[in-house]
Design an enzyme around this catalytic site. Structure first.
Site, short mmCIF file in Angstrom:
data_model
loop_
_atom_site.label_atom_id
_atom_site.label_comp_id
_atom_site.label_asym_id
_atom_site.label_seq_id
_atom_site.Cartn_x
_atom_site.Cartn_y
_atom_site.Cartn_z
N TRP A 190 0.86 -1.18 0.00
CA TRP A 190 0.00 0.00 0.00
C TRP A 190 0.91 1.24 0.00
O TRP A 190 1.76 1.36 0.89
CB TRP A 190 -0.87 -0.04 1.26
CG TRP A 190 -1.83 1.09 1.41
CD1 TRP A 190 -2.68 1.57 0.47
CD2 TRP A 190 -2.05 1.87 2.59
NE1 TRP A 190 -3.42 2.60 0.99
CE2 TRP A 190 -3.05 2.81 2.29
CE3 TRP A 190 -1.50 1.87 3.88
CZ2 TRP A 190 -3.52 3.74 3.22
CZ3 TRP A 190 -1.96 2.78 4.80
CH2 TRP A 190 -2.95 3.71 4.47
N ASP B 257 -0.17 -5.55 9.48
CA ASP B 257 -1.19 -4.58 9.11
C ASP B 257 -2.48 -5.35 8.83
O ASP B 257 -2.54 -6.17 7.91
CB ASP B 257 -0.74 -3.79 7.87
CG ASP B 257 -1.68 -2.63 7.57
OD1 ASP B 257 -2.73 -2.52 8.23
OD2 ASP B 257 -1.36 -1.84 6.66
N LYS C 74 -12.97 -0.76 6.73
CA LYS C 74 -13.56 -1.60 5.68
C LYS C 74 -14.61 -2.53 6.24
O LYS C 74 -15.71 -2.61 5.70
CB LYS C 74 -12.47 -2.43 4.98
CG LYS C 74 -11.17 -1.70 4.71
CD LYS C 74 -11.28 -0.70 3.61
CE LYS C 74 -10.26 0.41 3.64
NZ LYS C 74 -8.89 0.18 3.91
N1 PMP Z 1 -3.38 -0.59 5.52
C1 PMP Z 1 -3.77 -1.00 4.31
C2 PMP Z 1 -3.08 -2.16 3.69
C3 PMP Z 1 -4.81 -0.34 3.66
O1 PMP Z 1 -5.20 -0.77 2.46
C4 PMP Z 1 -5.45 0.75 4.29
C5 PMP Z 1 -6.59 1.48 3.64
N2 PMP Z 1 -6.55 1.65 2.30
C6 PMP Z 1 -5.01 1.14 5.55
C7 PMP Z 1 -3.98 0.45 6.14
C8 PMP Z 1 -5.58 2.33 6.26
O2 PMP Z 1 -6.89 2.24 6.60
P1 PMP Z 1 -7.68 3.43 7.26
O3 PMP Z 1 -8.60 3.94 6.23
O4 PMP Z 1 -8.39 2.79 8.40
O5 PMP Z 1 -6.72 4.47 7.73
#
Ligand code: PMP
Length: 396
Positions: free
Chosen positions: A130, A210, A245
């Site tokens: 990410w 994560d 999510k």
């Molecule tokens: N880690 C990963 C791998 C993600 O895909 C995301 C969201 N796209 C996050 C962390 C962060 O999520 P949040 O919207 O809760 O900050």
């Protein structure tokens, strides 16, 4: 004073969203943006979340600060969701939960904790990962290193990953995606997690897991296989958790940083440091999202409703994956794209090249990220055939 400040390009995905909005083609398809979509292309508010919010309006008694570790009830519920209610890690009181503003806020807490308390340790990220991992960890001043994750044939490169892990200096931090790897959708099997555990143990590495998609892959417990295995078998594990999510509460900024230590004493030492890190960043986390989650977990009926709604989302994504591969069958491409049905989570590394992605956008109004990452949830019964035909035309 502002004269030397340069303008930098905006986020690529935001640019893509704008381009999509401006595209007049009625058949346009958005596979770029990173949120869940239902069959109508809507990112819905879950029924259980709405019901919890209604309850909160009546029951909420104060808007006073909730403290640097956040709502203790939320923390307890998240620990049980992540580790399982019967977990020895919880019975032994080795795990600490610090509520954070989303998974991103949890990652920043983790990064600041590593920078201040484990100085000199590099952080190892999968390649690809990410993109904001790079942003968050480098903003905290950490040295970033990469380990391979996908090979040239667009398959999980487990051998390459392992070879890299086996050479990481003792004490460094390794970021692992618990499930629904973003951006690829390639997850580790149970056997592969066992192998990773062995390397982490042998080389005395610190995992940072994560966990942003619990329940989006195969199920709440199934998706927790990796983090549970590591926490049960290692003295020290860091986990960043997100409810964005699985509760669909993206904008409520609801996450948690979990530190697992060897014993309660060390956990409390770490925890005391995290309160300071949180305070220096934002003082207290936002309370609304955690109150929604706690309200749902406190009610058997709301929990069941949420659980069912989450299952509907997960099943929809996994069904779309199968339908996509089936849709490529008439083009003789089902084998070529079979991995899409095996990947998990919202995202898929399709294996399409940057040029093919561009052609799909320019000639077919199908939008995905330049790396070939598609948000599978952007597919639906109405656009599936159109997308499959277009992909077949650019691949052939
Ligand atoms: N880690 C990963 C791998 C993600 O895909 C995301 C969201 N796209 C996050 C962390 C962060 O999520 P949040 O919207 O809760 O900050």
């Amino acid at each position: 004073m502002f004269e030397p400040i340069e303008r930098v390009p905006g986020d690529a995905i935001l640019g893509l969203i704008q381009q999509f909005k401006d595209d007049p083609n009625p058949q346009k398809v958005d596979l770029g943006v990173g949120v869940y979509r239902d069959e109508d292309g809507v990112t819905p508010i879950m029924g259980a979340v709405k019901a919890a919010e209604k309850q909160l309006i009546d029951d909420e008694a104060t808007k006073a600060y909730i403290g640097s570790h956040g709502d203790p009830q939320y923390g307890e519920h998240v620990l049980k969701m992540v580790f399982g209610a019967e977990s020895a890690v919880l019975a032994d009181k080795r795990a600490s939960a610090t509520q954070a503003p989303g998974g991103t806020g949890a990652l920043r807490l983790a990064a600041d904790f590593i920078a201040s308390q484990l100085p000199g340790k590099s952080i190892w990220l999968s390649d690809p990962t990410w993109p904001n991992h790079l942003g968050v960890f480098s903003a905290a001043g950490l040295e970033i290193q990469r380990y391979p994750y996908v090979d040239a044939q667009n398959r999980l490169d487990f051998d390459g990953m392992l070879a890299a892990l086996e050479n990481i200096p003792k004490g460094d931090v390794v970021v692992l995606h618990a499930c629904c790897h973003n951006p690829t959708g390639f997850d580790l099997s149970a056997d592969q997690w066992q192998t990773v555990l062995k390397v982490l143990k042998d080389r005395e590495l610190l995992p940072l897991v994560d966990f942003a998609y619990q329940g989006f892959g195969n199920g709440i417990d199934e998706d927790a296989y990796g983090p549970r295995l590591l926490a049960e078998n290692l003295d020290e594990v860091l986990i960043t958790q997100s409810c964005s999510k699985n509760f669909g509460i993206y904008r409520e900024r609801t996450g948690c940083f979990i530190a697992v230590a060897r014993d309660t004493e060390q956990m409390e030492n770490v925890r005391s440091q995290l309160a300071i890190t949180a305070r220096e960043n934002y003082s207290n986390p936002p309370a609304h999202g955690s109150a929604i989650v706690a309200t749902i977990f406190n009610s058997d009926a709301l929990y069941q409703q949420w659980h069912d709604e989450l299952k509907t989302m997960r099943t929809r994504i996994n069904d779309l994956r199968k339908k996509f591969v089936a849709g490529l069958e008439p083009h003789g491409l089902a084998d070529r794209f079979a991995y899409v049905a095996e990947q998990r989570g919202m995202f898929s590394y399709t294996g399409l090249t940057e040029d093919q992605v561009k052609t799909l956008r320019d000639e077919h109004s199908i939008y995905m990220v330049g790396s070939g990452r598609a948000n599978v949830a952007g597919l639906n019964d109405a656009n599936m055939e159109y997308v499959c035909n277009a992909i077949a035309s650019v691949v052939k």
